[in-house]
Design a protein around this motif. Structure first.
Motif, PDB file in Angstrom:
ATOM      1  N   ARG A 168       0.821  -1.224   0.000  1.00 48.72           N
ATOM      2  CA  ARG A 168       0.000   0.000   0.000  1.00 48.72           C
ATOM      3  C   ARG A 168       0.854   1.272   0.000  1.00 48.72           C
ATOM      4  O   ARG A 168       0.598   2.221   0.758  1.00 48.72           O
ATOM      5  CB  ARG A 168      -0.941   0.009   1.205  1.00 48.72           C
ATOM      6  N   HIS A 190       0.825   4.698  -4.001  1.00 48.06           N
ATOM      7  CA  HIS A 190       0.253   6.037  -4.188  1.00 48.06           C
ATOM      8  C   HIS A 190       1.290   7.143  -3.983  1.00 48.06           C
ATOM      9  O   HIS A 190       1.152   8.228  -4.529  1.00 48.06           O
ATOM     10  CB  HIS A 190      -0.948   6.254  -3.262  1.00 48.06           C
ATOM     11  N   LEU A 210       2.395   7.459  -7.457  1.00 50.81           N
ATOM     12  CA  LEU A 210       1.350   7.855  -8.405  1.00 50.81           C
ATOM     13  C   LEU A 210       0.872   9.279  -8.171  1.00 50.81           C
ATOM     14  O   LEU A 210       0.310   9.901  -9.062  1.00 50.81           O
ATOM     15  CB  LEU A 210       0.171   6.876  -8.333  1.00 50.81           C
ATOM     16  N   GLU A 216      -4.878   1.782 -11.441  1.00 50.81           N
ATOM     17  CA  GLU A 216      -5.641   2.477 -10.405  1.00 50.81           C
ATOM     18  C   GLU A 216      -5.247   1.911  -9.047  1.00 50.81           C
ATOM     19  O   GLU A 216      -4.949   0.728  -8.945  1.00 50.81           O
ATOM     20  CB  GLU A 216      -7.137   2.251 -10.606  1.00 50.81           C
ATOM     21  N   VAL A 217      -5.255   2.767  -8.053  1.00 51.88           N
ATOM     22  CA  VAL A 217      -4.980   2.278  -6.699  1.00 51.88           C
ATOM     23  C   VAL A 217      -6.300   1.850  -6.078  1.00 51.88           C
ATOM     24  O   VAL A 217      -7.161   2.664  -5.799  1.00 51.88           O
ATOM     25  CB  VAL A 217      -4.285   3.356  -5.860  1.00 51.88           C
ATOM     26  N   THR A 218      -6.470   0.540  -5.945  1.00 54.60           N
ATOM     27  CA  THR A 218      -7.719   0.029  -5.367  1.00 54.60           C
ATOM     28  C   THR A 218      -7.411  -0.824  -4.145  1.00 54.60           C
ATOM     29  O   THR A 218      -8.128  -1.747  -3.848  1.00 54.60           O
ATOM     30  CB  THR A 218      -8.481  -0.819  -6.401  1.00 54.60           C
ATOM     31  N   TYR A 219      -6.280  -0.505  -3.474  1.00 53.13           N
ATOM     32  CA  TYR A 219      -5.917  -1.357  -2.353  1.00 53.13           C
ATOM     33  C   TYR A 219      -6.634  -1.024  -1.053  1.00 53.13           C
ATOM     34  O   TYR A 219      -6.328  -1.550  -0.026  1.00 53.13           O
ATOM     35  CB  TYR A 219      -4.413  -1.447  -2.129  1.00 53.13           C
ATOM     36  N   GLY A 220      -7.606  -0.184  -1.142  1.00 56.52           N
ATOM     37  CA  GLY A 220      -8.372   0.072   0.068  1.00 56.52           C
ATOM     38  C   GLY A 220      -9.698   0.692  -0.271  1.00 56.52           C
ATOM     39  O   GLY A 220      -9.881   1.271  -1.326  1.00 56.52           O
TER      40      GLY A 220
END
Lengths: 285, 315
Positions: free
Chosen positions: A109, A112, A115, A279-283
């Motif tokens: 995590r 980002h 990014l 895309e950051v979809t880790y949360g």
């Protein structure tokens, strides 16, 4: 007001130097991660395993008959390098390093942080790829050089001095080191792409390994669709073909190297395209 | 004020497969402190991530100060983000974390050093600058995240649960920092569960539930528009019965409760302005002594309760 050609050149130059600065900054941040950490135990093992084998051979009390002639030692190294180092150590080492360049940051995590930096994602891909390349080249070119020296060590300092100073030793050393570096460049780019396109890179890596392993049994034109064919073509000591092998003319280094680099650039561009969509979809909230 | 000064979401929807993240969100956020409030799973982080460009909308468009993620060099030099995730690249000290990313931003060595120390100083973390982030306490990690987000002096600061893990002193300092940044013209967009602090610091709120924006704007303005929920006003005075009697003569009064001590009353009215005018008249006509008049449900908490309620989920 018209913009002159020199203005365009200056702008392009300043943009390039800015991107280079960013690539270097990314590499600086990545370097520590590339060399230290529990995750790297496997990479250290893969790099040191062939060295350990040859250390045993070098220190074990072998009689001259068992040891063989220095010419046979060259063949011993060719076998170790082309079967173990290229197809196993570098393959799996690069898989571990390059598939994790982005995946690890998603799992931890922390992606980002990159990014959300004012850095083009293409520049990020290049920075991360080069950091992986530095690590893999350090591990595996270092391992290759150590192995080559260890193969000739039992023949004594005098022989080694003659071989490396007056004989073909240095040329072999440079060639094998270059082939190992090319392997890192090629497999690195492939595994960077695999790590970005597949959630579980084991399956595509297994398929690739299978393809590379059975390659020598395939028709000539199919043999040329592989990384290992071009790498083996560049090796100074060819391995004897097995009874089932289909003999294929080695590809000249003048074709292999530019082709290899061209293909690597294409693969990195494909990786960059994927990172642009990342895309950051880790949360969730 | 043009779109170049605002964060603009135009009919933005985000779906994760068939799961709704946010739906048909239209917002135009001016500078100042804006709080994003909603229960768990409401879509707050999705909305923040859409604004940051960490997520791409399934439909609609997001523009930040007129920029999109297609210009990352421009957009991210103006945007700082403090995520809710307590995760950091391994092996880095607080200083290395901030300095390292400032170098990625393109700053030179000296400048990055200076900016990193300045950011650490702002969050009172200079003493721990050379310690590994993993060894920090929860509050210190929260502060180093904040320092990283503000280190490049962004015009837009997006903060996902920034007050979590901070002790009361640190909270007060951080809130003062947000207020200073907003006073300097920055956009500060905060997602928070701590409603009384949201109420204290926000210029405006966005209430979100089940992926939909249910209300947005100045909290008093939002409350005024909620006509189905009569406004509660508390009055402390010497003759509450007189006020109650007058109030019942008006058709806007819904309920009046006189306090047990006989020194005040609570009135629920559909028209607060008319009630205040009436109260003025009573004061003049009856020589009433008024100690205090204050709205009792004109805050984020009440608005949240009315619009989202306890059914909306846990805060």
């Amino acid at each position: 007001m018209t913009t002159s050609f020199s203005d365009h050149v200056n702008h392009a130059w300043s943009l390039l130097s800015f991107w280079l600065k960013q690539v270097l900054a990314i590499m600086r941040l990545e370097t520590k991660k590339s060399f230290v950490g529990r995750r790297l135990i496997a990479v250290y093992f893969l790099a040191l395993a062939p060295v350990a084998l040859l250390v045993i051979r070098a220190v074990a009390p072998l009689d001259p008959h068992e040891l063989g002639t220095p010419g046979e030692a060259g063949m011993v190294f060719a076998v170790v390098f082309q079967t173990f180092v290229l197809r196993f150590s570098i393959f799996f080492g690069c898989m571990s390093i390059f598939t994790n360049l982005f995946r690890r940051e998603v799992m931890e995590r922390t992606l980002h942080f990159y990014l959300l930096s004012p850095v083009k994602r293409e520049v990020l891909v290049v920075g991360k790829y080069f950091s992986g390349l530095i690590a893999s080249i350090t591990f595996f070119v270092g391992s290759t050089i150590a192995c080559l020296l260890l193969v000739y060590l039992p023949y004594g300092g005098k022989y080694m001095e003659e071989f490396f100073m007056e004989g073909a030793g240095t040329e072999h050393l440079v060639t094998y080191a270059s082939v190992a570096a090319m392997a890192c460049i090629g497999y690195g780019a492939v595994f960077l792409l695999v790590g970005l396109y597949f959630r579980n890179p084991i399956v595509p890596a297994g398929l690739l390994l299978g393809w590379e392993t059975i390659n020598f049994l395939l028709p000539s034109f199919l043999q040329k669709i592989s990384v290992v064919h071009y790498l083996q073509s560049m090796c100074p000591v060819p391995l004897p073909p097995g009874p089932l092998a289909i003999i294929t003319e080695p590809t000249s280094a003048w074709v292999s190297v530019p082709g290899f680099i061209g293909l690597t650039i294409l693969v990195i561009l494909a990786s960059a395209m994927q990172v642009r969509r990342l895309e950051v979809t880790y949360g969730t909230d | 004020m043009t779109d170049e000064d605002r964060i603009v979401l135009d009919n933005v929807s985000k779906f994760y497969g068939e799961v709704l993240g946010v739906n048909r969100v239209c917002l135009s956020i001016p500078p100042g402190i804006t709080s994003l409030v909603g229960p768990n799973g409401a879509g707050k982080t999705t909305l923040l991530n859409l604004i940051c460009g960490l997520l791409q909308p399934t439909k609609g468009s997001v523009r930040v100060l007129g920029l999109t993620v297609d210009d990352p060099d421009l957009m991210y030099s103006k945007l700082g983000y403090c995520s809710q995730f307590d995760a950091f690249p391994k092996g880095l000290t607080g200083l290395e974390l901030i300095y390292g990313y400032l170098r990625v931003y393109g700053y030179g060595d000296q400048e990055a050093q200076k900016m990193a120390w300045s950011a650490l100083e702002t969050v009172n973390l200079t003493d721990a600058a050379n310690r590994k982030v993993q060894a920090y306490s929860k509050g210190m990690r929260q502060r180093v995240k904040l320092a990283q987000a503000i280190s490049h002096r962004p015009q837009i600061l997006i903060l996902d649960e920034p007050l979590n893990g901070l002790d009361p002193m640190a909270r007060a300092e951080v809130i003062a920092l947000f207020q200073k940044l907003a006073a300097d013209g920055a956009h500060v967009l905060i997602s928070s569960h701590i409603l009384h602090e949201v109420d204290m610091i926000s210029d405006r709120v966005i209430l979100i539930n089940n992926g939909y924006v249910v209300a947005e704007g100045n909290i008093h303005g939002v409350r005024d528009e909620m006509e189905e929920h009569p406004m509660q006003i508390m009055v402390r005075c010497d003759r509450p019965a007189a006020v109650a009697a007058k109030a019942f003569e008006q058709d806007h009064a819904v309920e009046v409760k006189v306090h047990e001590d006989g020194q005040g009353l609570m009135i629920r009215t559909r028209n607060a302005d008319q009630f205040y005018l009436m109260l003025n008249r009573i004061v003049l006509d009856c020589n009433l002594t008024v100690e205090a008049v204050s709205p009792a449900d004109d805050d984020v908490y009440s608005v949240y309760q009315y619009l989202i309620g306890t059914d909306g989920g846990r805060l």
